[in-house]
Design an enzyme around this catalytic site. Structure first.
Site, PDB file in Angstrom:
ATOM      1  N   ARG A 103       1.007  -1.217  -0.024  1.00 41.62           N
ATOM      2  CA  ARG A 103       0.034  -0.083  -0.177  1.00 41.62           C
ATOM      3  C   ARG A 103       0.953   1.271  -0.019  1.00 41.62           C
ATOM      4  O   ARG A 103       0.473   2.156   0.563  1.00 41.62           O
ATOM      5  CB  ARG A 103      -0.929   0.014   1.266  1.00 41.62           C
ATOM      6  CG  ARG A 103      -0.288  -0.065   2.572  1.00 41.62           C
ATOM      7  CD  ARG A 103      -1.013   0.152   3.683  1.00 41.62           C
ATOM      8  NE  ARG A 103      -0.707   0.074   4.888  1.00 41.62           N
ATOM      9  CZ  ARG A 103      -1.287   0.210   5.893  1.00 41.62           C
ATOM     10  NH1 ARG A 103      -2.356   0.659   5.870  1.00 41.62           N
ATOM     11  NH2 ARG A 103      -0.806  -0.237   6.999  1.00 41.62           N
ATOM     12  N   ASP A 134      -6.399  -4.333   1.002  1.00 41.53           N
ATOM     13  CA  ASP A 134      -6.755  -3.218  -0.004  1.00 41.53           C
ATOM     14  C   ASP A 134      -5.864  -2.148  -0.562  1.00 41.53           C
ATOM     15  O   ASP A 134      -6.465  -1.277  -1.193  1.00 41.53           O
ATOM     16  CB  ASP A 134      -8.193  -2.616   0.556  1.00 41.53           C
ATOM     17  CG  ASP A 134      -7.621  -2.076   1.921  1.00 41.53           C
ATOM     18  OD1 ASP A 134      -6.325  -1.737   2.139  1.00 41.53           O
ATOM     19  OD2 ASP A 134      -8.743  -1.895   2.768  1.00 41.53           O
ATOM     20  N   ASP A 269      11.408  -6.848   6.952  1.00 43.05           N
ATOM     21  CA  ASP A 269      10.809  -5.802   5.828  1.00 43.05           C
ATOM     22  C   ASP A 269      10.639  -4.437   6.243  1.00 43.05           C
ATOM     23  O   ASP A 269      10.439  -3.500   5.549  1.00 43.05           O
ATOM     24  CB  ASP A 269       9.628  -6.448   5.201  1.00 43.05           C
ATOM     25  CG  ASP A 269       8.472  -6.755   6.352  1.00 43.05           C
ATOM     26  OD1 ASP A 269       8.890  -7.456   7.345  1.00 43.05           O
ATOM     27  OD2 ASP A 269       7.516  -6.189   6.298  1.00 43.05           O
TER      28      ASP A 269
HETATM   29  P1  AMP Z   1       3.569  -3.922   7.902  1.00 44.61           P
HETATM   30  O1  AMP Z   1       3.086  -4.855   9.059  1.00 44.61           O
HETATM   31  O2  AMP Z   1       2.928  -2.446   7.798  1.00 44.61           O
HETATM   32  O3  AMP Z   1       4.948  -3.701   7.740  1.00 44.61           O
HETATM   33  O4  AMP Z   1       3.049  -4.674   6.490  1.00 44.61           O
HETATM   34  C1  AMP Z   1       3.511  -5.940   6.196  1.00 44.61           C
HETATM   35  C2  AMP Z   1       3.205  -6.046   4.665  1.00 44.61           C
HETATM   36  O5  AMP Z   1       1.718  -5.984   4.550  1.00 44.61           O
HETATM   37  C3  AMP Z   1       3.865  -4.950   3.772  1.00 44.61           C
HETATM   38  O6  AMP Z   1       4.262  -5.748   2.577  1.00 44.61           O
HETATM   39  C4  AMP Z   1       2.691  -4.146   3.501  1.00 44.61           C
HETATM   40  O7  AMP Z   1       2.761  -3.314   2.235  1.00 44.61           O
HETATM   41  C5  AMP Z   1       1.477  -4.971   3.505  1.00 44.61           C
HETATM   42  N1  AMP Z   1       0.233  -4.298   4.090  1.00 44.61           N
HETATM   43  C6  AMP Z   1       0.059  -3.897   5.340  1.00 44.61           C
HETATM   44  N2  AMP Z   1      -1.340  -3.356   5.276  1.00 44.61           N
HETATM   45  C7  AMP Z   1      -1.793  -3.407   4.028  1.00 44.61           C
HETATM   46  C8  AMP Z   1      -2.977  -2.887   3.258  1.00 44.61           C
HETATM   47  N3  AMP Z   1      -3.992  -2.236   3.916  1.00 44.61           N
HETATM   48  N4  AMP Z   1      -2.971  -3.234   1.867  1.00 44.61           N
HETATM   49  C9  AMP Z   1      -2.056  -3.948   1.302  1.00 44.61           C
HETATM   50  N5  AMP Z   1      -0.977  -4.350   1.854  1.00 44.61           N
HETATM   51  C10 AMP Z   1      -0.856  -4.075   2.778  1.00 44.61           C
HETATM   52 MG    MG Z   2       6.091  -2.843   6.599  1.00 47.09          MG
END
Ligand code: AMP
Ligand code: MG
Length: 521
Positions: A103, A134, A269
């Site tokens: 996103r 989303d 990541d």
């Molecule tokens: P995070 O825990 O925020 O570091 O996210 C982990 C992964 O999930 C990353 O690849 C983000 O881009 C993906 N991600 C988190 N929230 C969303 C969302 N609402 N839509 C699409 N991808 C998401």
């Molecule tokens: Mg992330």
């Protein structure tokens, strides 16, 4: 609005040839081209004027239609080719395969005053990396990211930045606490800014697929643009690269510990190759000092990412990166030596950091004990970390320990708890500390100045961000600006803003968003 577009990532690295914007595995590529969603009714809520300045945007351009449209995804910068990056990662200790910018959409890079800045919209719609989600973001998490990025910058902590916070005008369906109580929330977009958003995971995904050619390309690219001090060739170049990433990562974590910041989701990541704090999700600030605290309810059971564990986790993440870099150097020894160096430097840097918070110039015999004992004291009864260290500079050489303790009263959540044995332990510690201050050569005023430059007076306490969110959800954006302005000078005395130099109010103790946060954002 003048934008000096100077793209490199999407020009020099291999692009995904498939333009289909649907969830899929993307191989042999570093990114996929993707266009942001056009928001139905975009509204700009807040701009960081420092960030705008650094990017060369004058004050007129900030109120222009072009600015609004560009930084909410309604229009694409002329000549730009927006894209989402491909990366993988270890989540909570386990390899999760391909993740990627699910996103976040990179608008492009711009050059201003010889500085490269990549601009990225978070929450501007799905990408091939969105998996089942989303691609959107909600107002509450966007307010948190916007305010905290800029607050960290002003605290002197390496971080990605935030240019703007906007509403999209669209509603987003979220189950905030993953408890079956889903609801619509206002959609929002933050425009994040950093020299580069490359993460450990960008390298990991290529390595996991055995894509040596692109792993080398990405490493060469990162070194050329972001580690220009590295001139070596061959394997030495990658070893130096790893050492630089390691040093920067350590410096970043030591700064987190200094200000009491808990990232909450230190997956690989979420580790920047530039040693920047990145991905503000369920982060939090220590209020009561507690090495075991994490704000992330998703991590409540194991507390992998608790405050006191962050330096070890950063090292664990560096091990994962070392495994990847070893595929380029095929010689684990120098990488192992680097990881060993982390351990040594970690203890030297942490000592220096705690010493500076105590206002001591040089480590002498007994200081380490003083620091360790203080760590033990701070958890005896709930003690506000920020207030404690800020008040500590008031203590004078020769002062009786009992009056010194009184000057720290405001740091304790329940003053009645500081009685009996606990009070005696504090007095004993303060006696040692006051004696130790007597060995300093600096006068009191210089010590106050030094201490006040490392012990912030104002941080973005968890409940403060929540107050800004609650108001914003009612259409009142004034608190966002108030906190933004306050946190521009976190070390300064701001007498008219003294109300923010206070312990967390009781109502916030168990409130969602204040003490409990989930990854849902
Ligand atoms: P995070 O825990 O925020 O570091 O996210 C982990 C992964 O999930 C990353 O690849 C983000 O881009 C993906 N991600 C988190 N929230 C969303 C969302 N609402 N839509 C699409 N991808 C998401
Ligand atoms: Mg992330």
């Amino acid at each position: 609005m003048h934008i000096n577009l100077a793209d490199t990532f999407n020009q020099e690295l291999p692009a995904d040839p498939n333009l289909d914007n649907s969830p899929r595995q993307v191989k042999e590529s570093c990114f996929s081209f993707v266009t942001p969603l056009v928001p139905s009714n975009p509204k700009l809520l807040h701009v960081s004027t420092e960030m705008a300045d650094a990017l060369g945007f004058d004050s007129h351009s900030l109120t222009s239609d072009e600015f609004l449209k560009t930084f909410t995804g309604a229009t694409v910068i002329e000549g730009a080719q927006p894209y989402a990056m491909c990366y993988g990662g270890h989540q909570f200790g386990h390899w999760a395969g391909q993740l990627g910018d699910g996103r976040a959409i990179n608008l492009g890079e711009i050059m201003h005053n010889d500085q490269r800045w990549a601009l990225q919209l978070k929450g501007a719609g799905p990408t091939p990396y969105s998996r089942t989600a989303d691609g959107l973001a909600v107002l509450r998490s966007s307010v948190r990211e916007h305010l905290c990025s800029e607050a960290m910058y002003h605290l002197g902590v390496p971080t990605t930045r935030s240019l703007s916070l906007s509403l999209t005008g669209d509603q987003v369906w979220r189950d905030m606490m993953y408890d079956g109580n889903a609801a619509y929330e206002p959609g929002a977009i933050v425009c994040r800014v950093a020299p580069s958003f490359i993460r450990f995971g960008n390298f990991q995904i290529l390595a996991s697929r055995g894509d040596m050619a692109n792993l080398q390309k990405l490493s060469d690219y990162a070194i050329k643009h972001f580690f220009p001090q590295i001139h070596s060739k061959g394997k030495t170049k990658y070893i130096e690269f790893f050492n630089s990433v390691l040093d920067r990562t350590l410096d970043m974590v030591v700064e987190w510990q200094r200000v009491g910041f808990v990232h909450g989701v230190m997956n690989t990541d979420n580790m920047s190759i530039l040693g920047l704090t990145i991905d503000y999700g369920p982060y939090g600030w220590l209020e009561g000092y507690d090495p075991n605290w994490t704000p992330n309810t998703t991590d409540k059971q194991h507390k992998r990412y608790r405050y006191g564990h962050q330096p070890q986790i950063a090292l664990w993440n560096l091990y994962q990166l070392a495994n990847v870099i070893n595929m380029l150097v095929d010689d684990p020894k120098p990488l192992e030596a680097a990881l060993e160096r982390y351990k040594v430097n970690y203890s030297t840097k942490m000592d220096a950091m705690w010493l500076s918070k105590l206002g001591l110039e040089q480590m002498i015999d007994g200081d380490r004990k003083l620091i360790t004992q203080l760590g033990d004291m701070l958890v005896l009864t709930e003690t506000d970390m920020t207030i404690f260290f800020r008040l500590l500079s008031k203590i004078r050489v020769g002062q009786p320990a009992s009056t010194a303790l009184e000057s720290l009263n405001d740091a304790f959540y329940t003053i009645e708890d500081v009685g009996g044995l606990i009070k005696q332990q504090w007095i004993d510690w303060l006696e040692l500390y006051i004696l130790r201050l007597g060995k300093e050569t600096r006068d009191h005023q210089s010590r106050i100045m030094a201490m006040d430059s490392v012990n912030p007076k104002y941080v973005l306490r968890n409940y403060m961000a929540q107050l800004a969110i609650d108001a914003a959800e009612q259409g009142d954006y004034a608190v966002i600006d108030e906190l933004y302005k306050l946190l521009k000078q976190p070390y300064a005395e701001q007498s008219e803003k003294e109300k923010w130099f206070a312990k967390r109010p009781e109502w916030a103790r168990h409130k969602v968003g204040c003490s409990m946060l989930s990854c849902s954002s």
